[in-house]
Design an enzyme around this catalytic site. Structure first.
Site, PDB file in Angstrom:
ATOM      1  N   SER A 109      -6.693   4.981 -47.670  1.00 49.27           N
ATOM      2  CA  SER A 109      -7.781   5.515 -48.479  1.00 49.27           C
ATOM      3  C   SER A 109      -7.339   5.637 -49.939  1.00 49.27           C
ATOM      4  O   SER A 109      -7.025   4.628 -50.570  1.00 49.27           O
ATOM      5  CB  SER A 109      -8.259   6.845 -47.891  1.00 49.27           C
ATOM      6  OG  SER A 109      -9.469   7.253 -48.460  1.00 49.27           O
ATOM      7  N   ASP A 132     -16.720   0.567 -42.323  1.00 48.75           N
ATOM      8  CA  ASP A 132     -16.330   1.776 -43.063  1.00 48.75           C
ATOM      9  C   ASP A 132     -17.537   2.343 -43.810  1.00 48.75           C
ATOM     10  O   ASP A 132     -18.070   1.716 -44.717  1.00 48.75           O
ATOM     11  CB  ASP A 132     -15.226   1.422 -44.062  1.00 48.75           C
ATOM     12  CG  ASP A 132     -14.621   2.648 -44.725  1.00 48.75           C
ATOM     13  OD1 ASP A 132     -15.198   3.749 -44.591  1.00 48.75           O
ATOM     14  OD2 ASP A 132     -13.572   2.505 -45.379  1.00 48.75           O
ATOM     15  N   HIS A 190     -13.681   4.340 -41.345  1.00 48.30           N
ATOM     16  CA  HIS A 190     -12.645   4.619 -42.333  1.00 48.30           C
ATOM     17  C   HIS A 190     -11.286   4.820 -41.675  1.00 48.30           C
ATOM     18  O   HIS A 190     -10.250   4.422 -42.200  1.00 48.30           O
ATOM     19  CB  HIS A 190     -13.033   5.848 -43.146  1.00 48.30           C
ATOM     20  CG  HIS A 190     -12.186   6.050 -44.360  1.00 48.30           C
ATOM     21  ND1 HIS A 190     -12.063   5.101 -45.346  1.00 48.30           N
ATOM     22  CD2 HIS A 190     -11.404   7.097 -44.755  1.00 48.30           C
ATOM     23  CE1 HIS A 190     -11.249   5.538 -46.292  1.00 48.30           C
ATOM     24  NE2 HIS A 190     -10.831   6.743 -45.955  1.00 48.30           N
TER      25      HIS A 190
END
Length: 786
Positions: free
Chosen positions: A650, A723, A757
């Site tokens: 991330s 995502d 994610h």
């Protein structure tokens, strides 16, 4: 090399076994503190499970077959243990399906749970005395909006929940007629919303969203009798007043928005009688499309509406006094009001709030705690006040940066009051606090007694080396008896009952070691200093049997940048040296099996002091932090400076790309689920409040996509193809890879099907580790092979 589909692969067995390692169970504790339920977690889901049909609507992912959140995980077994005798009983003959939302009844005689099956979500109950397990009702529950899937009634006679009102087969079909244009307009008012995914796009989306989220509020008794409450609606939340005479119900309403997710749709909040008759409309809020820019900005109107837990039927809410915009210069940014249902009196102002309201914790009618906060300086403040006598001066309890762990006083210990509500345990101004106890020596969990009369505290208990032990909850009225989780570097976490006064300890569980192949890994906290004097730290892990005489090791660093407004706070230690050495498949630890040393969470603080904002010097601070981390490992003789890789997930992936672009410190990088072009998130990202149009130089400087030509080290990118995270759309990795390929860089992009994610399928996790293993083997360890 062109794009192509590949078979799933797996890393070496020592690493692969981590995916199937036993997981620590979930827990539920009875209100009388006599029983604890241990909830067995399943292994990783299969890719087939993740590939089940789902509808992505208004920021939600909904399973259209059972009106529940898609991709849910549950439990596979329930074991109930007596706190006193340690006697254990396993619930037998559990039905096939996912066990979810396990809760003891208020009288501690029953244990309820939801059972998710392919076509329904149903409520079940287990009676502890008779050991009878039965389905409470065959009525299907609607949990499409998430939130509380059911609540026990206060008298333990049954439940309140949301039921489905239609069959999945009745879902609206896409019209066969010619498509129509979709039109959006701007009326000149600013609507600086962040970038969201899975929003509504068409009238069919609207119809499908309404169909899947419409539910019937109902009560169900333990014998299965169903009583409908009010009319069907898109019910987001519901709760009984403490005396159970009224219901607070919130519903989403039209018009739906194509710009924001369901959490910002128009919201109607009302008080109903328990049979569904309207008593009062409390708030009728519009869409949150036009909330002013800023992390501490908010909607105008009544918000944070909830029952006071210290009163039978009194509501509390906050209202912005600044138009919802913290940048407006006003004396008070919020006000808090209370209103007693049925008293025949208007709402009364309880408090003026100088900054943004952060919540009230209730004690009794003369004791409560109120907090406010502000993003610009990250300040959090809490006061004690007397709700019954507002002329009594408030007492400041804490004022600190909410990033400041060292000065965190901990969390109040709660107890049940006469209304069956949890409130702060308080006696004549004396309270109890528990916390993680962050300190320069690492976290030292504690229990304190605090006396507001003298504004002094007494330490009642603290974790002692070489163990890391933290309090989960008190088990006795005097809070001397507590449930804890205790571990050391070599002993896996287990549950214990500790008597603080007697200084005795009783072990409740004996879980197996989750990663026996990694026994012998050593752990050490390393402290060092950045070039500008900022103190930093990280945790160094060395492979089992490491022999320093054989020379330095290749190193894998795994990090995540964070923004601060205070250098001292940025330097704080955030973990304990005595925590168990956890080797999870998720982070860098599996690569200890590959011969790497792992430097985990080396601090990468981005600090903005005074009027300077953190991101004004993001690149310089990031590179300086990374260089300091490498230098300390090289100086200690642990790291081979020519064989160091950097990795992150991330915002950590964003960090990786920036470090490869703006330094030559690392030999290769691994970036998972990252963002690389900040112009694709033009109304802010992470801790950046400025829009692209207010801070174009910052957006350009921080975007590695703008500097892709400088990346001359190999970079592996992995991303979930689905995502939904607002800052990390899959497009971010796809565009970054296209740039690197076009510029002739060495790069690889792996798109994992059906993953979001974070990655959840067993096949995806194994393949992720294989990709990382091969990348590090090829581009970091290659010098070993020459």
């Amino acid at each position: 090399m062109s794009a192509q589909a590949e078979e799933y692969k797996a890393p070496p067995k020592m690493m692969a076994d981590l995916v199937d390692a036993p997981r620590q169970p979930g827990t539920a504790v009875s209100r009388n503190n006599q029983y604890i339920a241990f909830l067995k977690r399943p292994g990783a889901q299969s890719i087939v499970e993740l590939a089940q049909p789902e509808e992505t609507l208004a920021g939600l992912r909904i399973n259209p077959a059972n009106f529940a959140p898609a991709r849910s995980t549950g439990f596979t077994a329930i074991e109930i243990r007596s706190m006193d005798s340690n006697k254990t009983s396993k619930i037998e003959n559990l039905p096939e399906g996912k066990i979810m939302t396990v809760r003891f009844s208020p009288d501690s005689k029953n244990l309820a749970f939801l059972l998710e099956q392919p076509d329904s979500l149903t409520l079940w109950n287990y009676e502890l005395a008779s050991k009878e397990l039965k389905q409470v009702s065959d009525k299907a529950i609607n949990a499409s909006l998430g939130g509380a899937r059911y609540r026990w009634k206060g008298d333990s006679s049954g439940f309140i929940t949301r039921l489905t009102v239609a069959s999945a087969s009745d879902a609206p079909k896409q019209a066969a007629a010619a498509p129509l244009p979709i039109v959006q307009t701007s009326d000149g008012k600013k609507a600086a919303v962040r970038t969201y995914s899975n929003l509504l796009k068409t009238p069919h989306d609207e119809a499908l969203f309404e169909f899947l989220t419409t539910s019937q509020l109902a009560s169900i008794d333990l014998n299965g009798k169903v009583s409908k409450i009010g009319e069907p609606g898109i019910i987001r939340g519901y709760s009984y007043s403490p005396n159970r005479n009224f219901l607070l119900v919130s519903q989403l309403k039209k018009p739906f928005s194509y710009l924001v997710p369901a959490s910002r749709f128009p919201l109607l909040t009302q008080v109903w009688t328990t049979d569904g008759k309207l008593v009062e409309t409390i708030a009728d809020l519009p869409s949150g499309e036009s909330i002013p820019k800023g992390f501490d900005s908010t909607l105008e109107g009544r918000r944070s509406i909830s029952w006071r837990s210290d009163m039978p039927q009194t509501l509390m809410w906050a209202e912005a006094q600044d138009g919802g915009n913290m940048s407006n210069d006003v004396e008070f940014h919020d006000a808090v009001y209370t209103w007693e249902v049925g008293a025949g009196e208007p709402a009364k102002k309880l408090l003026d709030i100088e900054r943004r309201f952060a919540g009230i914790e209730w004690g009794d009618d003369d004791f409560a705690m109120v907090s406010d906060w502000r993003f610009s300086d990250r300040k959090l403040r809490t006061w004690k006040f007397n709700p019954s006598d507002l002329s009594e001066e408030k007492v400041l309890f804490q004022e600190r940066s909410y990033n400041d762990r060292y000065n965190d006083p901990g969390d109040f210990v709660y107890e049940l009051n006469g209304l069956g509500q949890y409130v702060i345990k308080e006696d004549d101004g004396k309270v109890l606090l528990t916390g993680r106890g962050a300190s320069p020596k690492g976290n030292i969990p504690f229990m304190d007694a605090y006396d507001f009369n003298t504004q002094s505290k007494t330490r009642l208990w603290a974790s002692e080396a070489p163990y890391y032990e933290r309090i989960i909850m008190p088990l006795s009225d005097d809070a001397n008896k507590v449930l804890t989780v205790r571990e050391s570097q070599t002993e896996q976490p287990n549950f214990f009952i500790r008597d603080i006064k007697k200084n005795s300890l009783k072990q409740m569980t004996d879980f197996p070691h989750p990663s026996p192949a990694f026994v012998g890994v050593t752990k050490e906290k390393i402290e060092y200093t950045r070039a500008d004097g900022v103190a930093l730290s990280g945790t160094l892990y060395l492979p089992p049997g490491y022999d320093k005489s054989k020379g330095p090791l290749p190193v894998l660093m795994w990090a995540y940048p964070l923004e601060y407004k205070d250098a001292a706070v940025a330097s704080q230690v955030t973990e304990s040296p005595y925590e168990f050495v956890r080797v999870s498949y998720w982070g860098p630890m599996p690569h200890l099996a590959q011969g790497f040393a792992v430097f985990d969470d080396p601090k990468m603080p981005i600090i903005g002091s005074g009027d300077n904002l953190p991101n004004d010097s993001f690149r310089e601070q990031l590179v300086s932090s990374a260089q300091a981390a490498v230098d300390v490992l090289v100086e200690r003789g642990v790291a081979d400076k020519d064989r160091i890789a950097i990795a992150g997930h991330s915002y950590g992936a964003f960090m990786v790309a920036n470090l490869l672009a703006h330094s030559d410190i690392f030999k290769a990088g691994i970036a998972r689920s990252g963002a690389y072009n900040r112009t694709l998130t033009p109304f802010g990202f992470q801790g950046e409040e400025r829009s692209f149009w207010e801070g174009q130089p910052v957006y350009a400087s921080m975007s590695p996509f703008f500097h892709a030509e400088k990346i001359d080290e190999p970079m592996l990118m992995i991303h979930g193809k689905d995502d939904p995270n607002s800052g990390t759309f899959p497009m971010q990795s796809e565009r970054m890879f296209a740039a690197l390929k076009g510029l002739g860089a060495t790069a690889r992009l792996v798109m994992l099907p059906h993953e979001q994610h974070g990655y959840r399928a067993r096949e995806s996790l194994l393949h992720m580790m294989w990709e990382q293993y091969e990348w590090l083997d090829t581009y970091v360890l290659e010098s070993d092979k020459k």
